[in-house]
Scaffold this motif. Structure first.
Motif, PDB file in Angstrom:
ATOM      1  N   GLU A 102       0.786  -0.611  -0.251  1.00  0.00           N
ATOM      2  CA  GLU A 102      -0.054  -0.340   0.104  1.00  0.00           C
ATOM      3  C   GLU A 102       0.729   1.263  -0.253  1.00  0.00           C
ATOM      4  O   GLU A 102       0.760   2.415  -0.978  1.00  0.00           O
ATOM      5  CB  GLU A 102      -0.438   0.010   1.297  1.00  0.00           C
ATOM      6  N   VAL A 105       2.547   1.465  -3.429  1.00  0.00           N
ATOM      7  CA  VAL A 105       1.470   1.996  -4.328  1.00  0.00           C
ATOM      8  C   VAL A 105       1.446   3.456  -3.807  1.00  0.00           C
ATOM      9  O   VAL A 105       1.335   4.302  -5.036  1.00  0.00           O
ATOM     10  CB  VAL A 105      -0.134   1.355  -4.243  1.00  0.00           C
ATOM     11  N   VAL A 109       2.113   6.965  -6.714  1.00  0.00           N
ATOM     12  CA  VAL A 109       1.127   7.987  -7.588  1.00  0.00           C
ATOM     13  C   VAL A 109       1.135   8.803  -7.477  1.00  0.00           C
ATOM     14  O   VAL A 109       1.280   9.985  -8.546  1.00  0.00           O
ATOM     15  CB  VAL A 109      -0.284   7.681  -6.987  1.00  0.00           C
ATOM     16  N   THR A 129       3.717  -5.957  -6.788  1.00  0.00           N
ATOM     17  CA  THR A 129       3.051  -8.058  -7.099  1.00  0.00           C
ATOM     18  C   THR A 129       3.820  -9.071  -6.754  1.00  0.00           C
ATOM     19  O   THR A 129       3.892  -9.172  -5.757  1.00  0.00           O
ATOM     20  CB  THR A 129       2.168  -7.323  -8.227  1.00  0.00           C
ATOM     21  N   TRP A 415      -7.737  21.135  -8.797  1.00  0.00           N
ATOM     22  CA  TRP A 415      -8.218  20.220  -9.172  1.00  0.00           C
ATOM     23  C   TRP A 415      -9.953  19.599  -9.055  1.00  0.00           C
ATOM     24  O   TRP A 415     -10.450  19.768  -9.370  1.00  0.00           O
ATOM     25  CB  TRP A 415      -7.874  18.483  -8.729  1.00  0.00           C
ATOM     26  N   LEU A 473     -12.651  -3.507 -13.166  1.00  0.00           N
ATOM     27  CA  LEU A 473     -12.297  -5.245 -12.597  1.00  0.00           C
ATOM     28  C   LEU A 473     -13.249  -5.598 -11.882  1.00  0.00           C
ATOM     29  O   LEU A 473     -14.800  -5.754 -11.471  1.00  0.00           O
ATOM     30  CB  LEU A 473     -11.380  -4.539 -10.652  1.00  0.00           C
TER      31      LEU A 473
ATOM     32  N   ARG B 207      -5.535  -4.031  -9.015  1.00  0.00           N
ATOM     33  CA  ARG B 207      -5.945  -3.021  -8.493  1.00  0.00           C
ATOM     34  C   ARG B 207      -5.140  -2.541  -8.697  1.00  0.00           C
ATOM     35  O   ARG B 207      -5.024  -1.202  -8.327  1.00  0.00           O
ATOM     36  CB  ARG B 207      -6.562  -3.100  -6.958  1.00  0.00           C
ATOM     37  N   THR B 208      -3.992  -3.089  -7.949  1.00  0.00           N
ATOM     38  CA  THR B 208      -2.377  -2.163  -7.617  1.00  0.00           C
ATOM     39  C   THR B 208      -2.187  -1.984  -9.671  1.00  0.00           C
ATOM     40  O   THR B 208      -1.654  -0.579  -9.643  1.00  0.00           O
ATOM     41  CB  THR B 208      -1.433  -3.280  -7.507  1.00  0.00           C
ATOM     42  N   GLU B 210      -4.482  -0.930 -12.209  1.00  0.00           N
ATOM     43  CA  GLU B 210      -5.353   0.557 -11.613  1.00  0.00           C
ATOM     44  C   GLU B 210      -4.645   1.368 -10.584  1.00  0.00           C
ATOM     45  O   GLU B 210      -4.408   2.676 -11.496  1.00  0.00           O
ATOM     46  CB  GLU B 210      -6.549  -0.533 -11.685  1.00  0.00           C
ATOM     47  N   LEU B 211      -4.115   1.902  -9.792  1.00  0.00           N
ATOM     48  CA  LEU B 211      -4.024   2.492  -9.129  1.00  0.00           C
ATOM     49  C   LEU B 211      -3.177   2.921  -9.863  1.00  0.00           C
ATOM     50  O   LEU B 211      -2.523   4.658  -9.634  1.00  0.00           O
ATOM     51  CB  LEU B 211      -3.612   2.084  -7.520  1.00  0.00           C
ATOM     52  N   GLY B 215      -3.403   6.168 -11.705  1.00  0.00           N
ATOM     53  CA  GLY B 215      -3.296   7.277 -10.608  1.00  0.00           C
ATOM     54  C   GLY B 215      -3.978   8.731 -10.198  1.00  0.00           C
ATOM     55  O   GLY B 215      -4.157   8.867 -10.081  1.00  0.00           O
ATOM     56  N   LEU B 218      -7.090   9.798 -10.867  1.00  0.00           N
ATOM     57  CA  LEU B 218      -7.687   9.938  -9.626  1.00  0.00           C
ATOM     58  C   LEU B 218      -7.686  10.485  -8.182  1.00  0.00           C
ATOM     59  O   LEU B 218      -7.715  11.385  -7.913  1.00  0.00           O
ATOM     60  CB  LEU B 218      -7.419   8.123  -8.963  1.00  0.00           C
ATOM     61  N   ARG B 219      -6.331  10.957  -8.880  1.00  0.00           N
ATOM     62  CA  ARG B 219      -5.579  12.235  -7.796  1.00  0.00           C
ATOM     63  C   ARG B 219      -6.612  13.159  -8.120  1.00  0.00           C
ATOM     64  O   ARG B 219      -7.115  14.266  -6.912  1.00  0.00           O
ATOM     65  CB  ARG B 219      -4.381  12.441  -8.040  1.00  0.00           C
ATOM     66  N   ARG B 223     -10.248  11.070  -5.964  1.00  0.00           N
ATOM     67  CA  ARG B 223     -11.091   9.239  -6.155  1.00  0.00           C
ATOM     68  C   ARG B 223      -9.450   8.497  -5.550  1.00  0.00           C
ATOM     69  O   ARG B 223      -9.864   7.671  -4.995  1.00  0.00           O
ATOM     70  CB  ARG B 223     -11.135   8.543  -6.930  1.00  0.00           C
ATOM     71  N   LEU B 224      -8.492   9.357  -4.879  1.00  0.00           N
ATOM     72  CA  LEU B 224      -7.063   8.130  -5.065  1.00  0.00           C
ATOM     73  C   LEU B 224      -7.381   7.662  -3.085  1.00  0.00           C
ATOM     74  O   LEU B 224      -7.206   6.446  -3.650  1.00  0.00           O
ATOM     75  CB  LEU B 224      -6.170   8.937  -4.836  1.00  0.00           C
ATOM     76  N   ARG B 227      -9.779   4.851  -4.249  1.00  0.00           N
ATOM     77  CA  ARG B 227      -9.184   3.448  -4.745  1.00  0.00           C
ATOM     78  C   ARG B 227      -7.857   2.524  -3.646  1.00  0.00           C
ATOM     79  O   ARG B 227      -7.979   1.446  -3.685  1.00  0.00           O
ATOM     80  CB  ARG B 227      -8.174   3.731  -5.740  1.00  0.00           C
ATOM     81  N   THR B 228      -7.039   3.785  -2.658  1.00  0.00           N
ATOM     82  CA  THR B 228      -6.482   2.563  -1.848  1.00  0.00           C
ATOM     83  C   THR B 228      -7.111   2.214  -0.938  1.00  0.00           C
ATOM     84  O   THR B 228      -6.461   0.716  -0.180  1.00  0.00           O
ATOM     85  CB  THR B 228      -5.779   4.052  -1.423  1.00  0.00           C
ATOM     86  N   LEU B 231      -7.673  -0.727  -3.006  1.00  0.00           N
ATOM     87  CA  LEU B 231      -6.624  -2.021  -1.883  1.00  0.00           C
ATOM     88  C   LEU B 231      -6.385  -2.812  -0.844  1.00  0.00           C
ATOM     89  O   LEU B 231      -6.033  -3.771  -1.301  1.00  0.00           O
ATOM     90  CB  LEU B 231      -5.042  -1.240  -3.037  1.00  0.00           C
ATOM     91  N   ARG B 232      -6.738  -2.146  -0.403  1.00  0.00           N
ATOM     92  CA  ARG B 232      -6.426  -2.966   1.110  1.00  0.00           C
ATOM     93  C   ARG B 232      -7.600  -3.778   1.844  1.00  0.00           C
ATOM     94  O   ARG B 232      -6.405  -4.418   1.998  1.00  0.00           O
ATOM     95  CB  ARG B 232      -6.413  -1.404   2.067  1.00  0.00           C
TER      96      ARG B 232
END
Lengths: 559, 577
Positions: A102, A105, A109, A129, A415, A473, B207-208, B210-211, B215, B218-219, B223-224, B227-228, B231-232
């Motif tokens: 986590e 990743v 980003v 992964t 944003w 997904l 998911r990894t 996609e992020l 990313g 999403l930022r 939505r970041l 989505r994180t 993943l969790r």
């Protein structure tokens, strides 16, 4: 190479509890080993004395039964410790991996759309992964043995010292020899084994290369010839590998020789001193049982060594990514001037294209006026230029995701006011309905109107469950064109309160009807007072623009 | 062996793959023998030390102990040497097996019929390397440890049993716990984790990715965090499956850890009364009680062996699936009629006979012919070319003559530029090679290579970009002796100008050398050099495609509106580099 990176303990909270758990279990297992040795010695010793020639055949039965009960307790205890290590150790290890995944990743980003070398999405994806999964064998198998070596070995030596100082001295003298000889063999053979390993890898990849190229060879009708070559390569690969192993197994053999010989010497020494009454039978048996346990964790560390190299390498790669400085998000720390209405001033903005000797855009100066936000005050700004001239890059700069290598931007688009539809919009996970409404309450008429305007209605007709089809997904796959229509509809519905819309090549994957639909949508937005920044190739889109910004690239001399 | 057991064994993929490993049973026996001797040393050390101490406590003359003392030291020394030899022997067996397996796999695949074309699909080939290693590992990690455990385990049961049969039985029972029950549990745990974990792992991976890919959007969209959190949650689900597996593998570990102490306890419970009753000498009691401490080393590797066996079996199954059913060669093709090079007569093409992808294609290629196949991606252009090349049997109709299929993803071998070109023809000279590379516009690239034609390409060598690779593949095709070239998407990964020039080169070669060229392309602009363009399209979604229109590029521009529109788009939006 450090066997345990202290940063792992600092960064991953789960790692701390994992090490704590393993340490506690390690101490328990050391204690049980000692208890077991004493229990065996205190039952077997008196029994031998009692039944030896000249013995009286009498045994303190209560005492024996007590020690046997202790031994039974030790059996249960050892089973329980092994169970707990496997049961909770594995759980904690998966938590550590998840924790680190986590973090990696999330941090990757924030490095922005053009991350430095080694942190490209594909590299980070491999690391996050498969790479981090190497951490699991390291945590589950290697680390506990390492901690056991640090705990059980000294503890057993201390107990042996209390029983028989000669044996303890032999063990203490042997232990440092183990790393010394392993180091000696390692340095003596380092060059050879690395060279040989390279040969092995090259030979192995040549065989796989031929198998992978089989369809090509077959197309040329030349597939039979290389069969003999595959066999010959396999034979040389085998020889080279065995050569490497002959060297690699040496250190294991030395480790084994030293430890077993040490146990043997202790056993013989204890035996000979028993004859002269230099030691009692019970401590002698305890020493005999404990001696192999001194070296057991050390030997296991040796056999799990490869798990440690993989695990440490994965940890280091993860921290290399985490150590990269994040690119400050422009949308977060940008000057607040960019409310709809004002003007973005770009002066001499230049971005170097990654991996190419090109600046795209190069020396771009423009004043981009934004709309007022009230109906009638909307604007359409088109970014025009040939492929590769840097239009999408300019969008990234306007959004503050990328800092120009030269030149200045007066402010970036905040944003929370922007709806951005990139070339390949992110969709889902969820149903089309959820994606388009983003979880808000939206009247069906509004949805239907948005679908009709953006051409989403045609996409929905092809989907198995219409609005309720799952996308993203595990959902239905969508082409880029379909994704764009969903994203356009989302921008119309869920992004209705965002005054700036940024569209990157919205018509690239569309046919004539689709193109018309996008034009319609852009006009709708302008009429509502919104600002539309659009990357455009086609004349039709350029025709509706209030302002056209020309983007050009420039080749630069090779550095 | 009962009939049903034999049939089950014959179906086991590992057993089916065994002949391809060319295992020498003599070498296996040698490795098992060395492994057993290693354990004999370990167990002998324990037994001799036990006897030595028990006897010494009776304070006999020192000389009576000397044999035992020497034995203890000899066992202590021998064990390391024997173990070293055993490891070399077992790895030797495995490496021989892997080399033979690779060679036999290649041989079978090369000699098989059209099936090899199926290799192009999926990641089967990518996995062959790992699968071969996994099958080889079964020797080192499962077969030999199991053999050693059986011989050494039974041997020590016998040793203890000679002194006290009941204690031998206890030891056997405990060995069965660690040698059978514990491995079985470990294998079950890993099976459940792999099966149930596969889905969760796939979810985490998706998911990894996609992020990481989305990313930035999403930022911007805010939505970041969302989505994180996703993943969790996915990682938690993955952890839950591991956790379920750990319930069972924990049991396996507990059985393994507890059994040793249990065996000692059992031997004490039986041995002490027997010794007191005078059935067992004091020294024998020591041997009976202390030997089990060393025996369990024999079964320590077995839980991992069971897991490896399962994994190897799965790898073997994939390899067996890869192997063609028959190794017979394919019937020769009908020759093309005189004056033509290749003829397609009402050909339908597809991967299965029941569902052709393309149907009713007629085509006659004479020397110098240049034909283009146009149509959207996925319409079946590649399938038709494969059929024309004889790599795929036609579903219906007849193909006469032969052609060379030049795949879009043709393989660039990890060898020199020259050797890569010699795949086409063994006698390609340096000059031939330079000429062909110049024809496809790679003269400048060749000049820039450090070792010229001798430069190693691919893995471990110089990287080849997508565009360079396409042109290299075409250069190789130009050097082949084949008179018909069937080229799939030559323009892919190339910028518009280079792409169009490459198609022109192909057409020029055909016209000057009397060969024929068929080019499949979804890009239409370069097709004006073709004598004829065949536009493939399906009449309805899901129906097989047919030739919707054919004629020169100019004629199709005039008569087919969709063709015109698509060509116009290319003019306005040059493809990205």
């Amino acid at each position: 190479m450090r066997p345990l990176d202290p940063r792992l303990l600092r960064q991953a909270r789960a790692a701390r509890s994992y090490v704590l758990l393993t340490t506690v279990l390690g101490v328990a297992s050391a204690a049980l080993v000692v208890v077991q040795a004493f229990a065996i010695a205190n039952t077997l010793g008196p029994a031998i004395v009692a039944t030896s020639p000249g013995g009286d055949g009498a045994l303190d039965r209560a005492e024996i039964v007590r020690w046997l009960a202790v031994l039974a307790g030790a059996a249960v205890g050892r089973a329980a410790v092994a169970w707990a290590q496997e049961r909770y150790g594995r759980r904690a290890a998966t938590r550590v991996v998840a924790d680190l995944r986590e973090q990696v990743v999330e941090h990757a980003v924030t490095l922005g759309p053009r991350p430095p070398a080694g942190a490209a999405p594909s590299d980070v994806a491999t690391l996050a992964t498969r790479g981090l999964d190497d951490l699991e064998p390291y945590l589950v198998r290697f680390l506990p043995q390492l901690l056991l070596t640090a705990l059980v070995t000294p503890a057993t030596v201390l107990v042996v010292l209390g029983l028989d100082w000669v044996s303890a001295l032999i063990a203490v003298c042997t232990i440092p020899l183990v790393p010394f000889f392993m180091w000696l063999i390692g340095t003596m053979t380092a060059g050879t084994s690395e060279r040989r390993l390279a040969t092995v890898e090259r030979l192995g990849s040549q065989v796989l290369d031929l198998i992978a190229g089989l369809p090509t060879l077959r197309a040329f009708g030349r597939e039979i010839g290389p069969a003999a070559r595959v066999r010959a390569l396999g034979e040389s690969s085998r020889r080279a590998t065995l050569g490497t192993l002959r060297v690699a197994f040496l250190s294991g053999a030395v480790l084994e020789l030293l430890t077993t010989l040490c146990v043997a010497i202790i056993a013989v020494g204890v035996g000979l001193r028993l004859v002269h009454g230099g030691i009692e039978l019970v401590p002698a048996i305890a020493v005999l049982v404990l001696a192999p346990e001194i070296f057991l964790p050390l030997r296991r560390v040796g056999s799990e060594f490869h798990a440690s190299t993989d695990g440490v390498a994965a940890t280091q790669r993860a921290f290399a990514v985490l150590d990269l400085p994040a690119v400050a998000a422009g949308g977060e720390d940008a000057p607040t001037a960019a409310r709809p209405g004002p003007t973005l001033v770009l002066e001499n903005v230049t971005v170097r294209a990654p991996g190419r000797d090109v600046e795209a855009p190069a020396g771009l100066s423009a004043r981009i006026r934004l709309g007022t936000g009230v109906p009638g005050g909307g604007r359409v700004v088109a970014l025009r230029g040939p492929s590769g001239s840097g239009k999408s890059t300019l969008v990234l700069v306007l959004l503050g995701l990328l800092r120009p290598d030269a030149g200045t931007v007066s402010s970036t688009l905040p944003w929370e006011q922007v709806a951005w539809v990139p070339q390949r919009p992110a969709i889902g996970p969820g149903t089309v309905h959820d994606v388009v409404t983003d979880g808000r309450e939206v009247a069906p008429e509004t949805l239907a109107a948005a679908a009709a305007t953006t051409g989403l209605d045609a996409v929905l007709a092809d989907l198995p469950d219409g609005w309720e089809s799952r996308v993203g997904l595990g959902g239905v796959g969508m082409s880029v064109g379909q994704r764009q229509r969903v994203a356009l509809a989302r921008t119309l519905v869920a992004g209705a309160d965002r005054p700036v819309v940024v569209l990157d090549e919205p018509t690239a994957h569309l046919d004539a009807r689709g193109e018309q639909v996008v034009l319609e949508t852009v006009r709708t937005w302008r009429d509502a007072g919104r600002t539309v920044v659009v990357v455009a190739h086609r004349a039709s889109l350029l025709a509706v623009a209030d302002q056209v910004v020309d983007v050009v690239a420039r080749e630069v001399a090779r550095a | 062996m009962p009939e049903n057991l034999r049939r089950r064994a014959a179906r086991d993929p590992l057993v089916r793959l065994l002949p391809l490993l060319e295992v020498s049973w003599g070498r296996v026996a040698r490795a098992v023998g060395l492994g057993t001797l290693t354990l004999v040393c370990a167990i002998g050390l324990a037994a001799a030390a036990a006897w030595l101490i028990a006897r010494a406590s009776q304070m006999p003359p020192v000389l009576t102990l000397s044999v035992a003392a020497v034995g203890v030291r000899a066992f202590g020394t021998g064990r390391a040497f024997l173990r070293y030899l055993e490891r070399l022997a077992s790895h030797g067996v495995a490496l021989r097996g892997m080399a033979a397996l690779r060679a036999n796999l290649y041989d079978r695949l090369a000699r098989s019929g059209a099936d090899v074309v199926a290799l192009r699909r999926g990641d089967l080939l990518a996995r062959v390397g790992g699968d071969v290693d996994d099958v080889g590992d079964v020797v080192v990690r499962a077969l030999i440890p199991a053999g050693v455990a059986v011989v050494a385990g039974l041997g020590s049961v016998l040793l203890v049993g000679v002194f006290l049969p009941a204690a031998g039985a206890v030891l056997l029972a405990c060995l069965l716990l660690t040698g059978v029950v514990s491995p079985w549990l470990a294998s079950r745990a890993s099976a459940s984790v792999e099966q149930r974990g596969a889905e969760a792992r796939g979810d985490v991976t998706a998911r990894t990715l996609e992020l990481l890919e989305d990313g930035q959007q999403l930022r911007v969209a805010g939505r970041l965090a969302d989505r994180t959190a996703g993943l969790r949650a996915a990682d938690r689900r993955l952890a839950a499956t591991t956790d379920d597996g750990a319930r069972v593998s924990g049991l396996s570990a507990a059985v393994e850890a507890g059994a040793q102490t249990l065996a000692v306890l059992g031997c004490l419970l039986l041995g002490v009364p027997a010794a007191l009753a005078g059935d067992l000498a004091a020294t024998e009691l020591a041997v009976v009680v202390l030997t089990p401490l060393a025996v369990f080393e024999a079964t320590a590797a077995l839980p991992a062996a069971a897991v490896q066996l399962r994994r190897s079996r799965a790898a073997a199954r994939r390899l067996v699936d890869l192997l063609p059913e028959s190794t017979g060669s394919r019937p020769a093709r009908e020759a093309a009629p005189t004056g033509t090079l290749l003829e397609l007569d009402h050909v339908a093409a597809g991967w299965s006979t029941s569902a052709p992808v393309v149907r009713d294609v007629d085509l006659t290629l004479r020397p110098g012919a240049v034909v283009a196949l146009a149509g959207a991606s996925g319409v079946g252009k590649t399938t038709l070319l494969l059929t024309a090349a004889g790599l795929l049997d036609p579903v219906a109709g007849v193909v006469r003559g032969e052609g060379l299929f030049v795949a879009e993803d043709g393989h660039v071998f990890g060898t020199t530029v020259l050797e890569n070109l010699r795949v086409a023809r063994a006698d390609v000279t340096d000059d031939d090679a330079r000429e062909a590379l110049a024809a496809v516009g790679l003269a400048g690239w060749l000049d820039g290579l450090p070792g010229g034609l001798g430069t190693t390409l691919g893995t471990g060598g110089t990287d080849v970009s997508g565009g360079e690779r396409r042109r290299l593949l075409v250069a190789r095709a130009l050097l082949a002796p084949h008179r018909v070239l069937l080229v799939d998407e030559p323009a892919e990964h190339l910028d518009a100008a280079t792409a169009d020039a490459l198609v022109e080169t192909l057409a020029g070669v055909a016209r000057t050398s009397g060969r024929a060229v068929v080019v499949a392309s979804h890009r239409l602009t370069p097709l004006d050099v073709a004598d004829e363009v065949m536009l493939l399209d399906a009449e309805a979604p899901g129906a097989p495609a047919r030739v919707l229109a054919r004629g020169t590029h100019a004629a199709l521009l005039g008569s087919v509106p969709a063709y015109r529109w698509a060509a116009d788009q290319e003019e306005q939006a040059p493809i990205d580099v």
